[in-house]
Design a protein around this motif. Structure first.
Motif, PDB file in Angstrom:
ATOM      1  N   VAL A  99      38.780  39.775  44.439  1.00 29.70           N
ATOM      2  CA  VAL A  99      37.718  38.827  44.773  1.00 29.70           C
ATOM      3  C   VAL A  99      38.147  37.410  44.420  1.00 29.70           C
ATOM      4  CG1 VAL A  99      35.370  38.097  44.180  1.00 29.70           C
ATOM      5  CG2 VAL A  99      35.856  40.515  44.576  1.00 29.70           C
ATOM      6  N   VAL A 100      38.761  37.242  43.237  1.00 32.98           N
ATOM      7  CA  VAL A 100      39.240  35.915  42.822  1.00 32.98           C
ATOM      8  C   VAL A 100      40.238  35.375  43.836  1.00 32.98           C
ATOM      9  CG1 VAL A 100      40.578  34.674  41.085  1.00 32.98           C
ATOM     10  CG2 VAL A 100      38.847  36.319  40.358  1.00 32.98           C
ATOM     11  N   ALA A 101      41.243  36.200  44.181  1.00 39.37           N
ATOM     12  CA  ALA A 101      42.289  35.746  45.105  1.00 39.37           C
ATOM     13  C   ALA A 101      41.714  35.455  46.488  1.00 39.37           C
ATOM     14  CB  ALA A 101      43.383  36.802  45.199  1.00 39.37           C
ATOM     15  N   GLY A 102      40.860  36.345  46.987  1.00 41.75           N
ATOM     16  CA  GLY A 102      40.296  36.161  48.322  1.00 41.75           C
ATOM     17  C   GLY A 102      39.413  34.939  48.422  1.00 41.75           C
ATOM     18  N   SER A 103      38.575  34.699  47.407  1.00 42.65           N
ATOM     19  CA  SER A 103      37.660  33.557  47.468  1.00 42.65           C
ATOM     20  C   SER A 103      38.416  32.238  47.345  1.00 42.65           C
ATOM     21  CB  SER A 103      36.598  33.664  46.369  1.00 42.65           C
ATOM     22  OG  SER A 103      37.194  33.665  45.084  1.00 42.65           O
ATOM     23  N   LEU A 104      39.416  32.178  46.448  1.00 42.83           N
ATOM     24  CA  LEU A 104      40.185  30.944  46.302  1.00 42.83           C
ATOM     25  C   LEU A 104      40.992  30.641  47.567  1.00 42.83           C
ATOM     26  CD1 LEU A 104      41.483  31.202  42.622  1.00 42.83           C
ATOM     27  CD2 LEU A 104      39.804  29.587  43.520  1.00 42.83           C
ATOM     28  N   LEU A 105      41.654  31.661  48.105  1.00 39.19           N
ATOM     29  CA  LEU A 105      42.467  31.452  49.301  1.00 39.19           C
ATOM     30  C   LEU A 105      41.611  31.005  50.481  1.00 39.19           C
ATOM     31  CD1 LEU A 105      45.150  31.672  50.845  1.00 39.19           C
ATOM     32  CD2 LEU A 105      44.598  34.088  51.275  1.00 39.19           C
ATOM     33  N   ALA A 106      40.500  31.713  50.723  1.00 40.42           N
ATOM     34  CA  ALA A 106      39.642  31.369  51.857  1.00 40.42           C
ATOM     35  C   ALA A 106      39.060  29.972  51.699  1.00 40.42           C
ATOM     36  CB  ALA A 106      38.525  32.400  51.997  1.00 40.42           C
ATOM     37  N   GLY A 109      39.185  41.510  50.540  1.00 40.71           N
ATOM     38  CA  GLY A 109      38.295  41.393  51.689  1.00 40.71           C
ATOM     39  C   GLY A 109      36.934  40.833  51.325  1.00 40.71           C
ATOM     40  N   LEU A 110      36.443  41.183  50.130  1.00 43.28           N
ATOM     41  CA  LEU A 110      35.123  40.709  49.701  1.00 43.28           C
ATOM     42  C   LEU A 110      35.152  39.242  49.273  1.00 43.28           C
ATOM     43  CD1 LEU A 110      33.962  43.822  47.659  1.00 43.28           C
ATOM     44  CD2 LEU A 110      32.683  42.805  49.544  1.00 43.28           C
ATOM     45  N   GLY A 111      36.311  38.754  48.845  1.00 46.85           N
ATOM     46  CA  GLY A 111      36.394  37.402  48.302  1.00 46.85           C
ATOM     47  C   GLY A 111      35.780  36.319  49.174  1.00 46.85           C
ATOM     48  N   PRO A 112      36.067  36.267  50.473  1.00 46.50           N
ATOM     49  CA  PRO A 112      35.490  35.198  51.304  1.00 46.50           C
ATOM     50  C   PRO A 112      33.979  35.305  51.492  1.00 46.50           C
ATOM     51  CG  PRO A 112      37.476  36.098  52.323  1.00 46.50           C
ATOM     52  CD  PRO A 112      37.120  37.004  51.187  1.00 46.50           C
ATOM     53  N   PHE A 153      33.198  34.460  38.996  1.00 46.08           N
ATOM     54  CA  PHE A 153      32.571  35.787  39.001  1.00 46.08           C
ATOM     55  C   PHE A 153      33.604  36.877  38.717  1.00 46.08           C
ATOM     56  CE2 PHE A 153      31.179  39.638  41.238  1.00 46.08           C
ATOM     57  CZ  PHE A 153      29.942  39.831  40.641  1.00 46.08           C
ATOM     58  N   GLY A 154      34.752  36.793  39.369  1.00 45.91           N
ATOM     59  CA  GLY A 154      35.773  37.807  39.167  1.00 45.91           C
ATOM     60  C   GLY A 154      36.336  37.804  37.761  1.00 45.91           C
ATOM     61  N   GLN A 196      33.762  25.744  46.307  1.00 46.29           N
ATOM     62  CA  GLN A 196      32.963  26.962  46.252  1.00 46.29           C
ATOM     63  C   GLN A 196      33.834  28.195  46.046  1.00 46.29           C
ATOM     64  OE1 GLN A 196      30.254  27.232  49.599  1.00 46.29           O
ATOM     65  NE2 GLN A 196      28.737  25.994  48.550  1.00 46.29           N
ATOM     66  N   GLY A 197      35.100  28.120  46.439  1.00 44.32           N
ATOM     67  CA  GLY A 197      35.997  29.230  46.166  1.00 44.32           C
ATOM     68  C   GLY A 197      36.103  29.527  44.684  1.00 44.32           C
ATOM     69  N   PHE A 198      35.933  28.495  43.837  1.00 46.01           N
ATOM     70  CA  PHE A 198      36.008  28.711  42.392  1.00 46.01           C
ATOM     71  C   PHE A 198      34.830  29.534  41.875  1.00 46.01           C
ATOM     72  CE2 PHE A 198      38.926  25.118  42.700  1.00 46.01           C
ATOM     73  CZ  PHE A 198      39.926  25.510  41.834  1.00 46.01           C
TER      74      PHE A 198
END
Length: 522
Positions: free
Chosen positions: A332-339, A389-392, A154-155, A147-149
């Motif tokens: 957003v890309v970095a935050g979502s992938l990392l989380a 911060g928004l990524g997760p 989106f980013g 789901q991080g992808f």
């Protein structure tokens, strides 16, 4: 439903739904840069905001219905239907005005608005079905990394869209004889969509819900549409022309409230409604959606008002203001992938939710206290922090909801999370726009030009801005107004933080089988 699938089948299906999601996400951003040329060719300046509003209304209102359909019929059929509707709408948008005024549809601009609504009918499914199908393919313990992808998609599209839209509009006129470049902005969806369809048709399993399908309560679905369509339209109307107390706005909101009340009453009495209100008894579902509502509003608030600051305070061009959103998207890309990766590895989602909100609050605090003399580079750094911060928020709240819900309600629960994020953004953007207008009216000199209108779009887009005000007083007024907007955004995010504290931390399930959900109040 997916126990017998090979890893290769899962990954090809995953690629197909991500490509479909990319298609919808790209369309949200690519159209914005083409709008000036579109309205010039179609002579529709007075209706240009409806190009965005028509898509937003349709894509928001249909999300809960897609969730119910996914709980009733084959996920593959619903996904194919959504992509097909989106492609038909894209082709029609590209043809808008080509044959002059048409019966019932009117001139080219009216045609484009109607066809954008058709696009939105399909676009609603592209996002909702992506999260639903990913949940089918992978159990919660593994799902975070996948789901991080979705945040990365989106980013990435947020960065590519404005550039690709501008490039096609400015340079595509000679590619197809007699076809204006802006029409390619819609036609570019066709090869991407056909590729996504190929993946879905040839690689995606049927993914049928367990048990026999029960007839859907289409009356409650109709009431939901009657409630949501006037609500979103009423929020999106230009408040300079139709104020909050105007008969048109009040009438739309009254119809919306009445229809939504009837929808709730009908849903509580019907055995198979569009949205099972028993979901709200689940503590994770309640709290996570409450946080998403507020955080969705904060996200859209950043996207809309930051370019206004860039143009009207720093005096940069609209293009450079649009470019300034790239660090936000990359964050957003970095935050979502990392989380996503960390949650799948260590199994704790709540700490990443809270950590993301704290980082977002830091970035927003910097944006809210920006002086009029802030540098362009400093703003980019603040936006990068907000994006991280928004990524997760995109993958993890949905993951928490899916983990706490029985599989037979997965579609409704997942689509509800998308809906609350979108409707939170629409409502918040309207309120923040009113705050901006009121503050400018109090602060601008009487001789100053009227403030540029705030255009709420369905995704990251350039606002309708004029050249930067020359007078220091005007710059100070815009700086003050946008700082106030960000202060309200901070309040929203603090509300999201408080609600997130009450989101239960449930163990991530290692299976998608029924009966594996731990008690939601644990």
């Amino acid at each position: 439903m997916t126990e017998n699938l090979t890893q290769r089948q899962k990954m090809l299906t995953f690629a197909g739904v991500l490509l479909a999601m990319f298609l919808g996400s790209l369309d949200q951003t690519i159209v914005s840069t083409a709008l000036p040329r579109i309205v010039a060719d179609l002579n529709g300046l007075d209706r240009f905001t409806w190009v965005a509003t028509a898509y937003l209304v349709a894509s928001t209102a249909l999300v809960p219905i897609y969730g119910k359909l996914a709980d009733t019929y084959s996920r593959r059929k619903i996904e194919i239907g959504a992509v097909s509707i989106f492609l038909v709408g894209s082709m029609l948008c590209g043809l808008a005005g080509e044959f002059g005024p048409l019966p019932l549809l009117g001139d080219g601009m009216n045609q484009l608005v109607i066809f954008r609504a058709i696009q939105g009918l399909g676009g609603a499914g592209l996002f909702a079905m992506a999260f639903i199908v990913i949940a089918d393919l992978f159990p919660p313990a593994e799902r975070g990394r996948y789901q991080g992808f979705t945040g990365a998609v989106f980013g990435t599209s947020s960065v590519l869209g404005p550039f690709l839209g501008g490039f096609l509009t400015d340079n595509g006129s000679g590619w197809i004889p007699g076809v204006a470049g802006w029409r390619l902005v819609f036609y570019v969806n066709l090869p991407l969509g056909l590729l996504a369809l190929w993946f879905i048709v040839t690689q995606m399993p049927a993914l049928r819900p367990a048990g026999k399908p029960r007839p859907i309560d289409y009356v409650s679905g109709l009431l939901l549409l009657v409630g949501l369509v006037p609500l979103v339209i009423g929020l999106q109307l230009n408040k300079a022309e139709y104020g909050w107390t105007s008969p048109v706005t009040l009438g739309l909101l009254a119809v919306s409230v009445a229809a939504l009340v009837l929808f709730v009453v009908r849903s509580l009495r019907h055995e198979n409604p569009i949205l099972d209100f028993g979901l709200f008894r689940n503590h994770v579902f309640r709290t996570a959606n409450g946080a998403l509502f507020l955080l969705g509003g904060a996200f859209l608030g950043i996207i809309i008002f930051e370019p206004l600051f860039m143009v009207n305070v720093l005096g940069v061009s609209a293009t450079k203001a649009g470019v300034s959103l790239i660090p936000l998207s990359m964050g957003v890309v970095a935050g979502s992938l990392l989380a996503g990766q960390m949650v799948s590895r260590f199994g704790h989602y709540k700490r990443w939710m809270l950590g993301g909100i704290v980082v977002l609050l830091g970035g927003l605090s910097l944006l809210a206290t920006m002086p009029a003399t802030v540098s362009y580079g400093q703003v980019l750094a603040y936006l990068l922090l907000c994006g991280i911060g928004l990524g997760p928020t995109m993958p993890l709240y949905t993951l928490a909801i899916q983990n706490a819900i029985e599989p037979h309600l997965l579609g409704q629960a997942t689509s509800a999370s998308q809906f609350f994020r979108q409707i939170g953004g629409a409502i918040t953007a309207s309120v923040l726009g009113a705050i901006l207008t009121l503050t400018l009216a109090q602060s601008l000199p009487a001789s100053a030009a009227a403030p540029a209108p705030v255009v709420v779009t369905e995704g990251p887009a350039l606002p309708a801005t004029t050249a930067a005000p020359a007078s220091p007083a005007s710059k100070a007024a815009f700086s003050k107004a946008i700082s106030r907007v960000y202060l309200v955004n901070i309040v929203l995010v603090l509300g999201g933080l408080v609600i997130t504290l009450f989101v239960p931390e449930l163990p991530l399930r290692k299976t998608n089988g029924p009966g594996a959900v731990p008690p939601a109040e644990a």
